[in-house]
Design a protein around this motif. Structure first.
Motif, PDB file in Angstrom:
ATOM      1  N   GLU A 185       0.831  -1.205   0.000  1.00 21.95           N
ATOM      2  CA  GLU A 185       0.000   0.000   0.000  1.00 21.95           C
ATOM      3  C   GLU A 185       0.866   1.255   0.000  1.00 21.95           C
ATOM      4  OE1 GLU A 185      -3.614   0.264  -0.071  1.00 21.95           O
ATOM      5  OE2 GLU A 185      -3.154  -1.726  -0.839  1.00 21.95           O
ATOM      6  N   SER A 186       1.919   1.257   0.793  1.00 23.32           N
ATOM      7  CA  SER A 186       2.824   2.410   0.843  1.00 23.32           C
ATOM      8  C   SER A 186       3.495   2.638  -0.502  1.00 23.32           C
ATOM      9  CB  SER A 186       3.887   2.212   1.925  1.00 23.32           C
ATOM     10  OG  SER A 186       3.299   2.212   3.197  1.00 23.32           O
ATOM     11  N   ALA A 187       3.905   1.563  -1.144  1.00 24.65           N
ATOM     12  CA  ALA A 187       4.529   1.674  -2.464  1.00 24.65           C
ATOM     13  C   ALA A 187       3.533   2.215  -3.492  1.00 24.65           C
ATOM     14  CB  ALA A 187       5.080   0.326  -2.909  1.00 24.65           C
ATOM     15  N   ALA A 188       2.288   1.785  -3.406  1.00 21.68           N
ATOM     16  CA  ALA A 188       1.262   2.264  -4.342  1.00 21.68           C
ATOM     17  C   ALA A 188       1.014   3.759  -4.156  1.00 21.68           C
ATOM     18  CB  ALA A 188      -0.039   1.483  -4.156  1.00 21.68           C
ATOM     19  N   VAL A 189       0.973   4.213  -2.909  1.00 17.53           N
ATOM     20  CA  VAL A 189       0.779   5.641  -2.637  1.00 17.53           C
ATOM     21  C   VAL A 189       1.966   6.434  -3.177  1.00 17.53           C
ATOM     22  CG1 VAL A 189       0.604   7.399  -0.823  1.00 17.53           C
ATOM     23  CG2 VAL A 189      -0.742   5.292  -0.661  1.00 17.53           C
ATOM     24  N   ALA A 225      -2.091  14.416  -5.155  1.00 20.06           N
ATOM     25  CA  ALA A 225      -2.054  13.013  -5.577  1.00 20.06           C
ATOM     26  C   ALA A 225      -2.025  12.089  -4.360  1.00 20.06           C
ATOM     27  CB  ALA A 225      -0.841  12.755  -6.472  1.00 20.06           C
ATOM     28  N   TYR A 226      -1.333  12.501  -3.300  1.00 22.96           N
ATOM     29  CA  TYR A 226      -1.304  11.708  -2.062  1.00 22.96           C
ATOM     30  C   TYR A 226      -2.710  11.561  -1.495  1.00 22.96           C
ATOM     31  CZ  TYR A 226      -0.716  10.525   2.835  1.00 22.96           C
ATOM     32  OH  TYR A 226      -0.846   9.921   4.063  1.00 22.96           O
ATOM     33  N   LEU A 227      -3.424  12.678  -1.391  1.00 23.90           N
ATOM     34  CA  LEU A 227      -4.779  12.598  -0.835  1.00 23.90           C
ATOM     35  C   LEU A 227      -5.693  11.759  -1.718  1.00 23.90           C
ATOM     36  CD1 LEU A 227      -5.317  16.183   0.609  1.00 23.90           C
ATOM     37  CD2 LEU A 227      -4.685  14.079   1.821  1.00 23.90           C
ATOM     38  N   ALA A 228      -5.525  11.864  -3.032  1.00 21.49           N
ATOM     39  CA  ALA A 228      -6.328  11.034  -3.940  1.00 21.49           C
ATOM     40  C   ALA A 228      -5.990   9.552  -3.746  1.00 21.49           C
ATOM     41  CB  ALA A 228      -6.088  11.453  -5.389  1.00 21.49           C
ATOM     42  N   ALA A 229      -4.704   9.238  -3.599  1.00 28.47           N
ATOM     43  CA  ALA A 229      -4.293   7.838  -3.396  1.00 28.47           C
ATOM     44  C   ALA A 229      -4.797   7.305  -2.053  1.00 28.47           C
ATOM     45  CB  ALA A 229      -2.771   7.716  -3.475  1.00 28.47           C
ATOM     46  N   MET A 230      -4.805   8.147  -1.051  1.00 28.40           N
ATOM     47  CA  MET A 230      -5.268   7.720   0.271  1.00 28.40           C
ATOM     48  C   MET A 230      -6.779   7.528   0.318  1.00 28.40           C
ATOM     49  SD  MET A 230      -2.675   7.132   2.160  1.00 28.40           S
ATOM     50  CE  MET A 230      -3.248   7.126   3.862  1.00 28.40           C
ATOM     51  N   ALA A 231      -7.487   8.015  -0.691  1.00 24.86           N
ATOM     52  CA  ALA A 231      -8.940   7.840  -0.748  1.00 24.86           C
ATOM     53  C   ALA A 231      -9.343   6.424  -1.156  1.00 24.86           C
ATOM     54  CB  ALA A 231      -9.560   8.857  -1.709  1.00 24.86           C
ATOM     55  N   ALA A 232      -8.377   5.593  -1.569  1.00 24.72           N
ATOM     56  CA  ALA A 232      -8.695   4.191  -1.878  1.00 24.72           C
ATOM     57  C   ALA A 232      -9.316   3.561  -0.637  1.00 24.72           C
ATOM     58  CB  ALA A 232      -7.437   3.439  -2.295  1.00 24.72           C
ATOM     59  N   PRO A 233     -10.401   2.818  -0.807  1.00 28.04           N
ATOM     60  CA  PRO A 233     -11.095   2.264   0.354  1.00 28.04           C
ATOM     61  C   PRO A 233     -10.158   1.521   1.307  1.00 28.04           C
ATOM     62  CG  PRO A 233     -12.358   1.869  -1.631  1.00 28.04           C
ATOM     63  CD  PRO A 233     -11.031   2.434  -2.064  1.00 28.04           C
ATOM     64  N   ALA A 268       9.310   5.828   5.496  1.00 26.49           N
ATOM     65  CA  ALA A 268      10.580   6.429   5.063  1.00 26.49           C
ATOM     66  C   ALA A 268      11.070   5.794   3.758  1.00 26.49           C
ATOM     67  CB  ALA A 268      11.635   6.292   6.152  1.00 26.49           C
ATOM     68  N   ARG A 269      10.803   4.494   3.581  1.00 26.51           N
ATOM     69  CA  ARG A 269      11.233   3.831   2.346  1.00 26.51           C
ATOM     70  C   ARG A 269      10.399   4.254   1.142  1.00 26.51           C
ATOM     71  NH1 ARG A 269      11.951  -0.407   5.957  1.00 26.51           N
ATOM     72  NH2 ARG A 269      10.016  -1.487   5.495  1.00 26.51           N
ATOM     73  N   HIS A 270       9.229   4.771   1.405  1.00 26.38           N
ATOM     74  CA  HIS A 270       8.321   5.096   0.304  1.00 26.38           C
ATOM     75  C   HIS A 270       7.983   6.589   0.295  1.00 26.38           C
ATOM     76  CE1 HIS A 270       7.915   0.842  -0.543  1.00 26.38           C
ATOM     77  NE2 HIS A 270       7.686   0.645   0.734  1.00 26.38           N
ATOM     78  N   GLY A 271       7.029   7.006   1.114  1.00 24.57           N
ATOM     79  CA  GLY A 271       6.488   8.353   1.048  1.00 24.57           C
ATOM     80  C   GLY A 271       7.424   9.470   1.459  1.00 24.57           C
ATOM     81  N   VAL A 272       8.158   9.289   2.558  1.00 22.82           N
ATOM     82  CA  VAL A 272       9.027  10.367   3.021  1.00 22.82           C
ATOM     83  C   VAL A 272      10.114  10.648   1.986  1.00 22.82           C
ATOM     84  CG1 VAL A 272      10.661  11.105   4.804  1.00 22.82           C
ATOM     85  CG2 VAL A 272       8.524  10.001   5.461  1.00 22.82           C
ATOM     86  N   GLY A 273      10.598   9.619   1.329  1.00 24.61           N
ATOM     87  CA  GLY A 273      11.616   9.813   0.299  1.00 24.61           C
ATOM     88  C   GLY A 273      11.099  10.668  -0.844  1.00 24.61           C
ATOM     89  N   THR A 274       9.858  10.462  -1.228  1.00 29.89           N
ATOM     90  CA  THR A 274       9.252  11.251  -2.293  1.00 29.89           C
ATOM     91  C   THR A 274       9.147  12.719  -1.874  1.00 29.89           C
ATOM     92  OG1 THR A 274       7.999   9.315  -2.996  1.00 29.89           O
ATOM     93  CG2 THR A 274       7.220  11.439  -3.784  1.00 29.89           C
TER      94      THR A 274
END
Length: 194
Positions: free
Chosen positions: A70-74, A97-105, A129-135
């Motif tokens: 899920e983190s990788a998909a976001v 885009a983050y908020l849109a991705a987090m809207a996935a059920p 940290a491996r996914h979102g924070v790096g972005t």
């Protein structure tokens, strides 16, 4: 008679893992981690209990794999959405885009509520940290390098900005106004301008 290609062991293993992760995601979203049993998981995935334990040490390891996926998909959605001409615009569009991705059920529940509770704050933060924070870090660094924002401690800024977006995702998931959250987050990013 047409011969069918037999799947290799790695292909079968990959398919089993994918089935377990997909079934686990659905179960954890529907019932939560605590109320999901391993028999529920193997039945939903259509595999044996032995297959579950062959691929994952326990239910928590399977949950960790769901959170990683899920983190990788976001992160992928944020990277795809953060394509703009200016670094500030890229930070804003990446946040949207983050908020849109987090809207996935179920995604907000999985990543922001269940993950810290099940895995502990340190491990949930390490996955982030491996996914979102790096972005976020990359976007902020590009903004500093391009002169769009004044030099700031990038790691701290990425974590704090991420926390603001996480809080907005939780607010929206609980029925808060998405437009209002975006207005405030845009203003926060714009406030970093040099």
């Amino acid at each position: 008679m047409k011969a069918t290609k037999r799947r290799t062991n790695p292909e079968r293993s990959s398919a089993t893992q994918a089935a377990l992760i997909a079934a686990a995601r659905q179960a954890f979203v529907a019932r939560g981690y605590a109320d999901t049993s391993t028999p529920d998981l193997v039945e939903a995935a259509g595999v044996t209990r032995g297959a579950l334990y062959h691929h994952f040490a326990d239910k928590q390891a399977l949950f960790r794999a769901v959170v990683e996926a899920e983190s990788a998909a976001v992160a992928a959605a944020v990277e795809a959405g953060a394509v703009e001409d200016s670094p500030i615009a890229a930070l804003i569009s990446g946040g949207e885009a983050y908020l849109a991705a987090m809207a996935a059920p179920g995604r907000t529940r999985l990543l922001l509520i269940e993950a810290p509770a099940v895995l502990g704050r340190a491990e949930a933060d390490a996955i982030d940290a491996r996914h979102g924070v790096g972005t976020s870090r990359d976007g902020l660094q590009a903004a500093v390098d391009g002169g769009a924002i004044a030099p700031i401690p990038i790691d701290a800024a990425a974590k704090l900005l991420g926390a603001a977006f996480d809080r907005a995702a939780l607010e929206i998931a609980q029925g808060g106004d998405r437009g209002e959250c975006l207005t405030v987050l845009r203003a926060l990013i714009e406030g970093l301008r040099r």
